[in-house]
Design a protein around this motif. Sequence first.
Motif, PDB file in Angstrom:
ATOM      1  N   THR A 131       0.857  -1.190   0.000  1.00  0.00           N
ATOM      2  CA  THR A 131       0.000   0.000   0.000  1.00  0.00           C
ATOM      3  C   THR A 131       0.890   1.237   0.000  1.00  0.00           C
ATOM      4  O   THR A 131       2.102   1.151   0.156  1.00  0.00           O
ATOM      5  CB  THR A 131      -0.931   0.024   1.222  1.00  0.00           C
ATOM      6  OG1 THR A 131      -0.144  -0.138   2.406  1.00  0.00           O
ATOM      7  CG2 THR A 131      -1.951  -1.086   1.159  1.00  0.00           C
ATOM      8  N   GLY A 132       0.272   2.387  -0.183  1.00  0.00           N
ATOM      9  CA  GLY A 132       1.018   3.603  -0.440  1.00  0.00           C
ATOM     10  C   GLY A 132       1.565   4.307   0.780  1.00  0.00           C
ATOM     11  O   GLY A 132       1.673   3.721   1.874  1.00  0.00           O
ATOM     12  N   PRO A 133       1.903   5.588   0.613  1.00  0.00           N
ATOM     13  CA  PRO A 133       2.529   6.360   1.689  1.00  0.00           C
ATOM     14  C   PRO A 133       1.712   6.406   2.972  1.00  0.00           C
ATOM     15  O   PRO A 133       2.272   6.524   4.059  1.00  0.00           O
ATOM     16  CB  PRO A 133       2.668   7.761   1.079  1.00  0.00           C
ATOM     17  CG  PRO A 133       2.644   7.555  -0.391  1.00  0.00           C
ATOM     18  CD  PRO A 133       1.759   6.368  -0.627  1.00  0.00           C
ATOM     19  N   SER A 134       0.388   6.309   2.860  1.00  0.00           N
ATOM     20  CA  SER A 134      -0.453   6.417   4.053  1.00  0.00           C
ATOM     21  C   SER A 134      -0.129   5.328   5.069  1.00  0.00           C
ATOM     22  O   SER A 134      -0.224   5.554   6.283  1.00  0.00           O
ATOM     23  CB  SER A 134      -1.938   6.348   3.684  1.00  0.00           C
ATOM     24  OG  SER A 134      -2.245   5.105   3.079  1.00  0.00           O
ATOM     25  N   ALA A 170       8.360   7.231  -1.048  1.00  0.00           N
ATOM     26  CA  ALA A 170       8.955   8.023  -2.130  1.00  0.00           C
ATOM     27  C   ALA A 170       7.908   8.806  -2.915  1.00  0.00           C
ATOM     28  O   ALA A 170       8.248   9.767  -3.620  1.00  0.00           O
ATOM     29  CB  ALA A 170       9.736   7.106  -3.070  1.00  0.00           C
ATOM     30  N   GLU A 171       6.652   8.410  -2.793  1.00  0.00           N
ATOM     31  CA  GLU A 171       5.574   9.079  -3.525  1.00  0.00           C
ATOM     32  C   GLU A 171       5.074  10.329  -2.814  1.00  0.00           C
ATOM     33  O   GLU A 171       4.211  11.038  -3.354  1.00  0.00           O
ATOM     34  CB  GLU A 171       4.419   8.082  -3.724  1.00  0.00           C
ATOM     35  CG  GLU A 171       4.823   6.840  -4.513  1.00  0.00           C
ATOM     36  CD  GLU A 171       3.823   5.700  -4.373  1.00  0.00           C
ATOM     37  OE1 GLU A 171       2.656   5.986  -4.010  1.00  0.00           O
ATOM     38  OE2 GLU A 171       4.198   4.539  -4.617  1.00  0.00           O
ATOM     39  N   ASP A 172       5.610  10.612  -1.636  1.00  0.00           N
ATOM     40  CA  ASP A 172       5.121  11.739  -0.829  1.00  0.00           C
ATOM     41  C   ASP A 172       6.315  12.532  -0.289  1.00  0.00           C
ATOM     42  O   ASP A 172       6.906  12.137   0.720  1.00  0.00           O
ATOM     43  CB  ASP A 172       4.263  11.201   0.325  1.00  0.00           C
ATOM     44  CG  ASP A 172       3.615  12.296   1.161  1.00  0.00           C
ATOM     45  OD1 ASP A 172       4.115  13.437   1.149  1.00  0.00           O
ATOM     46  OD2 ASP A 172       2.617  11.997   1.847  1.00  0.00           O
ATOM     47  N   PRO A 223      12.746   2.934  -5.713  1.00  0.00           N
ATOM     48  CA  PRO A 223      13.182   4.317  -5.520  1.00  0.00           C
ATOM     49  C   PRO A 223      14.325   4.493  -4.511  1.00  0.00           C
ATOM     50  O   PRO A 223      14.253   5.332  -3.601  1.00  0.00           O
ATOM     51  CB  PRO A 223      11.909   5.012  -5.040  1.00  0.00           C
ATOM     52  CG  PRO A 223      11.166   3.949  -4.302  1.00  0.00           C
ATOM     53  CD  PRO A 223      11.434   2.680  -5.075  1.00  0.00           C
ATOM     54  N   LEU A 224      15.393   3.727  -4.691  1.00  0.00           N
ATOM     55  CA  LEU A 224      16.528   3.846  -3.774  1.00  0.00           C
ATOM     56  C   LEU A 224      17.117   5.243  -3.798  1.00  0.00           C
ATOM     57  O   LEU A 224      17.450   5.820  -2.752  1.00  0.00           O
ATOM     58  CB  LEU A 224      17.601   2.817  -4.133  1.00  0.00           C
ATOM     59  CG  LEU A 224      17.274   1.344  -3.904  1.00  0.00           C
ATOM     60  CD1 LEU A 224      18.448   0.475  -4.321  1.00  0.00           C
ATOM     61  CD2 LEU A 224      16.924   1.095  -2.448  1.00  0.00           C
ATOM     62  N   ARG A 225      17.296   5.789  -5.002  1.00  0.00           N
ATOM     63  CA  ARG A 225      17.880   7.127  -5.128  1.00  0.00           C
ATOM     64  C   ARG A 225      17.007   8.187  -4.477  1.00  0.00           C
ATOM     65  O   ARG A 225      17.499   9.089  -3.803  1.00  0.00           O
ATOM     66  CB  ARG A 225      18.084   7.473  -6.599  1.00  0.00           C
ATOM     67  CG  ARG A 225      19.384   7.003  -7.179  1.00  0.00           C
ATOM     68  CD  ARG A 225      20.522   7.852  -6.672  1.00  0.00           C
ATOM     69  NE  ARG A 225      21.809   7.260  -7.017  1.00  0.00           N
ATOM     70  CZ  ARG A 225      22.933   7.570  -6.425  1.00  0.00           C
ATOM     71  NH1 ARG A 225      22.938   8.426  -5.422  1.00  0.00           N
ATOM     72  NH2 ARG A 225      24.058   7.017  -6.789  1.00  0.00           N
ATOM     73  N   THR A 226      15.715   8.078  -4.675  1.00  0.00           N
ATOM     74  CA  THR A 226      14.796   9.061  -4.104  1.00  0.00           C
ATOM     75  C   THR A 226      14.912   9.092  -2.585  1.00  0.00           C
ATOM     76  O   THR A 226      15.009  10.163  -1.970  1.00  0.00           O
ATOM     77  CB  THR A 226      13.348   8.743  -4.517  1.00  0.00           C
ATOM     78  OG1 THR A 226      13.254   8.730  -5.944  1.00  0.00           O
ATOM     79  CG2 THR A 226      12.372   9.769  -3.954  1.00  0.00           C
ATOM     80  N   LEU A 227      14.907   7.917  -1.967  1.00  0.00           N
ATOM     81  CA  LEU A 227      15.026   7.836  -0.510  1.00  0.00           C
ATOM     82  C   LEU A 227      16.391   8.331  -0.047  1.00  0.00           C
ATOM     83  O   LEU A 227      16.500   9.120   0.905  1.00  0.00           O
ATOM     84  CB  LEU A 227      14.798   6.393  -0.053  1.00  0.00           C
ATOM     85  CG  LEU A 227      13.387   5.833  -0.223  1.00  0.00           C
ATOM     86  CD1 LEU A 227      13.391   4.324  -0.076  1.00  0.00           C
ATOM     87  CD2 LEU A 227      12.430   6.450   0.783  1.00  0.00           C
ATOM     88  N   TYR A 228      17.438   7.886  -0.726  1.00  0.00           N
ATOM     89  CA  TYR A 228      18.800   8.237  -0.325  1.00  0.00           C
ATOM     90  C   TYR A 228      19.024   9.744  -0.407  1.00  0.00           C
ATOM     91  O   TYR A 228      19.556  10.351   0.532  1.00  0.00           O
ATOM     92  CB  TYR A 228      19.794   7.501  -1.224  1.00  0.00           C
ATOM     93  CG  TYR A 228      21.244   7.675  -0.835  1.00  0.00           C
ATOM     94  CD1 TYR A 228      21.809   6.908   0.172  1.00  0.00           C
ATOM     95  CD2 TYR A 228      22.047   8.602  -1.488  1.00  0.00           C
ATOM     96  CE1 TYR A 228      23.138   7.058   0.539  1.00  0.00           C
ATOM     97  CE2 TYR A 228      23.381   8.771  -1.133  1.00  0.00           C
ATOM     98  CZ  TYR A 228      23.919   7.992  -0.127  1.00  0.00           C
ATOM     99  OH  TYR A 228      25.235   8.152   0.227  1.00  0.00           O
ATOM    100  N   GLU A 229      18.617  10.339  -1.512  1.00  0.00           N
ATOM    101  CA  GLU A 229      18.856  11.773  -1.701  1.00  0.00           C
ATOM    102  C   GLU A 229      17.952  12.627  -0.825  1.00  0.00           C
ATOM    103  O   GLU A 229      18.266  13.790  -0.561  1.00  0.00           O
ATOM    104  CB  GLU A 229      18.707  12.122  -3.176  1.00  0.00           C
ATOM    105  CG  GLU A 229      19.830  11.503  -4.018  1.00  0.00           C
ATOM    106  CD  GLU A 229      19.674  11.722  -5.505  1.00  0.00           C
ATOM    107  OE1 GLU A 229      18.691  12.401  -5.901  1.00  0.00           O
ATOM    108  OE2 GLU A 229      20.523  11.203  -6.260  1.00  0.00           O
TER     109      GLU A 229
END
Length: 347
Positions: free
Chosen positions: A205-208, A229-231, A265-271
């Motif tokens: 499930t998503g960010p929620s 990563a979507e939020d 989304p490894l890059r999204t989380l890392y950055e």
Amino acid sequence: MERVRDVSRLPKAHLHLHFTGSMRPGTLLELAEKYGVHLPDALTSGEPPKLRATDERGWFRFQRLYDIARSCLRAPEDIQRLVREAAEEDVRDGSGWLEIQVDPTSYAPMLGGLIPALEVILDAVERASRDTGLGMRVLVAANRMKHPLEARTLARLAVRYRDRGIVGFGLSNDERRGMARDFDRAFAIARDGGLLAAPHGGELTGPSSVRDCLDDLHASRVGHGVRAAEDPRLLRQLAERGVTCEVCPSSNVALGVYETPGDVPLRTLYEAGVPMALGADDPLLFGSRLAAQYTLARRHHGFTDGELAELARQSIRGSAAPEDVRKKLLVGVDEWLASEPTEPAGS
């Protein structure tokens, strides 16, 4: 030719490994033969089964395969073998600290009850840690498919056995079922007893669901968490609070959360500054162990050796390892990074 360092020699902590899912495929075959358990082709082909758990039918198939594998663990010596081999695999992959996750109620019917099952598991972990030199502890996980009162019982039991090697309390199974807040009392019991809170969220499930883990269960770690990563706002919240996401890239792809390793989304989380601890989740079903997750980050996301070293540091800092163990592992990370690259860049 450009060379890189061997990720299997990079000291790291492994914070997301499920008990039955840690089993070697060859061990499953031997135990199934021992007990006369018929295994479906998906567990005997020598290849990871084709899984996709983004719909209920797919999740049911995944859970069915897991349950069949678990049914082959029937005696204390089977538990000891599984734990020892999981430790050996982690040592081979450069892990210096492992927190293996288990719901002891799943093993209680075959091991004489809930408390005997937990004691067999803890004895096996203590022995494997001593024999392999791997720092190893247990995270007890409740099943969100069961009644929250059962989770409270497990939380009290986990706290009672804290001095025997239990360091955390989790919440697993299909996160689309049951609200996180239904388990808030169980997590309060665990936290008050000195255990870290590490529920699953943010995969199917998503960010929620990640936000629910933070707001309702006061998580200090989140199992998976990739959908954060979507939020962007949630990413900032995770980074500011220093909440570690136990990211399992191969699992995400195998279960159909993302189509390809490059989509995780490894890059999204890392950055975004979100601490991560790469994990193998269920190697028996997903086909790869801990070091392979670091290789995936290198191959599909362009993580440099310096960035892989930082991922290893984040896993160590997010663990429940004692301070002296953390310091030793962190020194080892620095030494790895200071060493000469020996592997071809494509490895």
